[in-house]
Design a protein around this motif. Structure first.
Motif, mmCIF file in Angstrom:
data_model
loop_
_atom_site.group_PDB
_atom_site.id
_atom_site.type_symbol
_atom_site.label_atom_id
_atom_site.label_comp_id
_atom_site.label_asym_id
_atom_site.label_seq_id
_atom_site.Cartn_x
_atom_site.Cartn_y
_atom_site.Cartn_z
ATOM 1 N N THR A 92 46.284 -16.142 40.342
ATOM 2 C CA THR A 92 45.234 -15.960 39.342
ATOM 3 C C THR A 92 44.021 -15.357 40.035
ATOM 4 O O THR A 92 43.764 -15.633 41.219
ATOM 5 C CB THR A 92 44.832 -17.289 38.683
ATOM 6 N N ALA A 93 43.277 -14.548 39.306
ATOM 7 C CA ALA A 93 42.133 -13.850 39.898
ATOM 8 C C ALA A 93 41.074 -14.809 40.445
ATOM 9 O O ALA A 93 40.572 -14.604 41.559
ATOM 10 C CB ALA A 93 41.525 -12.894 38.872
ATOM 11 N N PRO A 94 40.680 -15.865 39.703
ATOM 12 C CA PRO A 94 39.650 -16.764 40.245
ATOM 13 C C PRO A 94 40.062 -17.415 41.565
ATOM 14 O O PRO A 94 39.260 -17.492 42.507
ATOM 15 C CB PRO A 94 39.471 -17.804 39.136
ATOM 16 N N ASN A 95 41.313 -17.893 41.640
ATOM 17 C CA ASN A 95 41.769 -18.538 42.872
ATOM 18 C C ASN A 95 41.865 -17.545 44.021
ATOM 19 O O ASN A 95 41.504 -17.851 45.167
ATOM 20 C CB ASN A 95 43.126 -19.205 42.646
ATOM 21 N N PHE A 96 42.356 -16.353 43.713
ATOM 22 C CA PHE A 96 42.464 -15.321 44.747
ATOM 23 C C PHE A 96 41.089 -14.979 45.320
ATOM 24 O O PHE A 96 40.890 -14.973 46.540
ATOM 25 C CB PHE A 96 43.132 -14.075 44.164
ATOM 26 N N LYS A 97 40.137 -14.705 44.438
ATOM 27 C CA LYS A 97 38.805 -14.301 44.902
ATOM 28 C C LYS A 97 38.104 -15.431 45.649
ATOM 29 O O LYS A 97 37.344 -15.188 46.589
ATOM 30 C CB LYS A 97 37.967 -13.828 43.713
ATOM 31 N N ARG A 98 38.384 -16.668 45.235
ATOM 32 C CA ARG A 98 37.794 -17.809 45.944
ATOM 33 C C ARG A 98 38.374 -17.927 47.348
ATOM 34 O O ARG A 98 37.638 -18.098 48.328
ATOM 35 C CB ARG A 98 38.070 -19.085 45.150
ATOM 36 N N ASP A 99 39.694 -17.804 47.460
ATOM 37 C CA ASP A 99 40.343 -18.054 48.749
ATOM 38 C C ASP A 99 40.104 -16.947 49.770
ATOM 39 O O ASP A 99 40.157 -17.196 50.979
ATOM 40 C CB ASP A 99 41.851 -18.249 48.539
ATOM 41 N N VAL A 100 39.862 -15.715 49.301
ATOM 42 C CA VAL A 100 39.584 -14.629 50.259
ATOM 43 C C VAL A 100 38.085 -14.349 50.353
ATOM 44 O O VAL A 100 37.678 -13.390 51.008
ATOM 45 C CB VAL A 100 40.343 -13.338 49.885
ATOM 46 N N HIS A 101 37.272 -15.192 49.667
ATOM 47 C CA HIS A 101 35.811 -15.010 49.673
ATOM 48 C C HIS A 101 35.452 -13.571 49.294
ATOM 49 O O HIS A 101 34.719 -12.883 50.001
ATOM 50 C CB HIS A 101 35.230 -15.348 51.054
ATOM 51 N N TRP A 102 35.997 -13.145 48.144
ATOM 52 C CA TRP A 102 35.867 -11.740 47.751
ATOM 53 C C TRP A 102 34.415 -11.263 47.755
ATOM 54 O O TRP A 102 34.115 -10.145 48.185
ATOM 55 C CB TRP A 102 36.493 -11.518 46.373
ATOM 56 N N ALA A 103 33.507 -12.084 47.285
ATOM 57 C CA ALA A 103 32.102 -11.669 47.203
ATOM 58 C C ALA A 103 31.530 -11.315 48.571
ATOM 59 O O ALA A 103 30.606 -10.503 48.672
ATOM 60 C CB ALA A 103 31.272 -12.779 46.559
ATOM 61 N N HIS A 104 32.093 -11.904 49.630
ATOM 62 C CA HIS A 104 31.557 -11.681 50.977
ATOM 63 C C HIS A 104 32.416 -10.736 51.817
ATOM 64 O O HIS A 104 31.928 -10.177 52.798
ATOM 65 C CB HIS A 104 31.416 -13.020 51.708
ATOM 66 N N THR A 105 33.674 -10.565 51.440
ATOM 67 C CA THR A 105 34.571 -9.745 52.272
ATOM 68 C C THR A 105 34.870 -8.376 51.684
ATOM 69 O O THR A 105 35.500 -7.548 52.346
ATOM 70 C CB THR A 105 35.909 -10.476 52.488
ATOM 71 N N SER A 106 34.427 -8.111 50.460
ATOM 72 C CA SER A 106 34.852 -6.890 49.760
ATOM 73 C C SER A 106 33.941 -5.696 49.981
ATOM 74 O O SER A 106 34.134 -4.658 49.338
ATOM 75 C CB SER A 106 34.943 -7.166 48.257
ATOM 76 N N GLN A 107 32.940 -5.822 50.837
ATOM 77 C CA GLN A 107 32.018 -4.707 51.093
ATOM 78 C C GLN A 107 31.351 -4.231 49.795
ATOM 79 O O GLN A 107 31.154 -3.034 49.571
ATOM 80 C CB GLN A 107 32.760 -3.521 51.737
ATOM 81 N N ASP A 108 31.032 -5.200 48.902
ATOM 82 C CA ASP A 108 30.367 -4.915 47.618
ATOM 83 C C ASP A 108 31.229 -4.095 46.661
ATOM 84 O O ASP A 108 30.707 -3.391 45.787
ATOM 85 C CB ASP A 108 29.026 -4.196 47.835
ATOM 86 N N HIS A 109 32.533 -4.186 46.794
ATOM 87 C CA HIS A 109 33.445 -3.480 45.891
ATOM 88 C C HIS A 109 34.054 -4.444 44.877
ATOM 89 O O HIS A 109 34.145 -5.649 45.112
ATOM 90 C CB HIS A 109 34.582 -2.821 46.679
ATOM 91 N N ARG A 110 34.492 -3.874 43.742
ATOM 92 C CA ARG A 110 35.293 -4.620 42.771
ATOM 93 C C ARG A 110 36.765 -4.538 43.177
ATOM 94 O O ARG A 110 37.166 -3.619 43.899
ATOM 95 C CB ARG A 110 35.146 -4.023 41.372
ATOM 96 N N PHE A 111 37.570 -5.465 42.671
ATOM 97 C CA PHE A 111 39.004 -5.386 42.951
ATOM 98 C C PHE A 111 39.571 -4.088 42.388
ATOM 99 O O PHE A 111 40.444 -3.465 43.000
ATOM 100 C CB PHE A 111 39.736 -6.593 42.355
ATOM 101 N N HIS A 112 39.074 -3.662 41.224
ATOM 102 C CA HIS A 112 39.595 -2.447 40.590
ATOM 103 C C HIS A 112 39.352 -1.209 41.453
ATOM 104 O O HIS A 112 40.030 -0.191 41.288
ATOM 105 C CB HIS A 112 38.950 -2.260 39.214
ATOM 106 N N ASP A 113 38.393 -1.298 42.382
ATOM 107 C CA ASP A 113 38.139 -0.151 43.263
ATOM 108 C C ASP A 113 39.325 0.121 44.185
ATOM 109 O O ASP A 113 39.448 1.227 44.731
ATOM 110 C CB ASP A 113 36.878 -0.393 44.098
#
Length: 355
Positions: A277-298
């Motif tokens: 699920t998207a919420p669990n995925f983004k939480r576990d990989v710390h998306w807000a901090h590891t994505s270089q300010d990108h969205r997943f759709h990028d």
């Protein structure tokens, strides 16, 4: 003017629009018939005409009846969107009015107010579509007789498109993102990497099964389903399945994930073996901090621009992305199409120089 004397001595006025009779009324005096006809014609011309025969049902009651009648037969996601439009925008603005007081001009004023409040034109058009569905249902249910919404138009004042510019990962950004996420969750980092190589949307990734991986040469993905949070699986956005060839690294990931699984099992799962699920995925990989300010759709844009940069034809890229036509792809990636041939030529020159 359609005012005629009847055999009984009375005068009948009839109002026409686009060759169709809209309403008629009989009067004792000719001047009363003419006055009524002229007023109805004026209202038609300015968009304020309403059918005199229409029942004075309150719009808030109409909305409630519509939602109750369509809940069990509508797609859950479509129903939730309609309910949100009605609750947030339509009922607050129209709910207290009788249906007979809702005119084309009133609706178009509402559309302009929504645009001025900052809503995107596409959002206002979807709100109009919801209201149109309410009217279509009401006419079929013989509650209303006239489809006022059909004659209303959403006219945006903004000339330029507000489409958000695409922002694909650079190769360095993606490398840093993968490195950071690999340290946090070695399993989930494969989701990020696979998305950047295949251009799949999140819902398409979440719906992949082991049987989606076709082992004939070249190894390809069969993408036919999409999974949104809280909603059942459905067909992909374009409603057409597609095959996406896998580059060597994507093939390596896919083959490692199907090992030991049954054909109907999900390709990507959580540590407990459940669908991702998207919420669990983004939480576990710390998306807000590891994505270089990108969205997943990028990541989807990253795959597309890499394909173009490698010299893959636009029509092929469009097919791999599942777009309805190459025109859609061109509209999104027009800035990269010209650059793609330049990049490919420069890389060929660089290889020649190194030889």
């Amino acid at each position: 003017m359609s005012v005629e004397k009847r055999p009984n001595g009375k005068w009948r006025a009839r109002v026409y629009s686009k060759g169709h009779s809209m309403a008629s009324r009989t009067f004792n005096l000719k001047r009363d018939a003419e006055a009524w006809h002229n007023e109805q014609a004026r209202l038609l011309q300015i968009g304020d005409w309403v059918d005199p025969r229409r029942a004075d049902v309150q719009m808030t009651d109409l909305f409630k009846q519509y939602l109750e009648a369509t809940k069990s037969v509508s797609n859950p996601k479509s129903y939730d969107l309609a309910e949100q439009h009605i609750r947030t925008h339509l009922d607050p603005r129209l709910g207290r009015r009788p249906a007979s007081a809702v005119s084309v001009r009133l609706l178009e004023t509402m559309y302009r107010d929504l645009l001025n409040a900052g809503l995107a034109e596409s959002t206002v058009r979807r709100i109009r579509d919801t209201l149109s569905s309410v009217y279509t249902w009401a006419i079929r249910s013989e509650i209303l007789r006239t489809h006022t919404v059909r004659d209303s138009r959403v006219t945006a004042r903004r000339v330029q498109s507000t489409r958000r510019a695409i922002s694909p990962f650079s190769r360095d950004e993606l490398a840093r993102t993968l490195s950071a996420q690999r340290a946090l969750n070695p399993a989930y980092v494969l989701v990020t990497e696979f998305a950047g190589l295949t251009g799949l949307r999140w819902g398409e990734l979440a719906a992949l099964r082991v049987s989606s991986v076709k082992l004939d040469e070249p190894v390809r993905l069969l993408v036919v389903r999409s999974k949104s949070e809280r909603y059942p699986e459905k067909t992909t956005k374009s409603e057409v399945g597609r095959r996406v060839p896998l580059v060597p690294r994507a093939r390596e990931i896919a083959l490692s994930l199907i090992e030991g699984k049954q054909p109907d099992e999900h390709l990507f799962t959580s540590s407990r073996g459940l669908p991702i699920t998207a919420p669990n995925f983004k939480r576990d990989v710390h998306w807000a901090h590891t994505s270089q300010d990108h969205r997943f759709h990028d990541l989807r844009h990253t795959a597309a621009t890499e394909w173009l940069r490698a010299g893959v034809e636009l029509t092929t890229v469009s097919k791999w992305l599942g777009h309805a036509s190459p025109t859609v792809t061109l509209n999104i990636y027009s800035h990269y199409v010209g650059d793609a041939s330049d990049f490919a030529a420069l890389e060929r020159l660089a290889r020649k120089t190194d030889e």
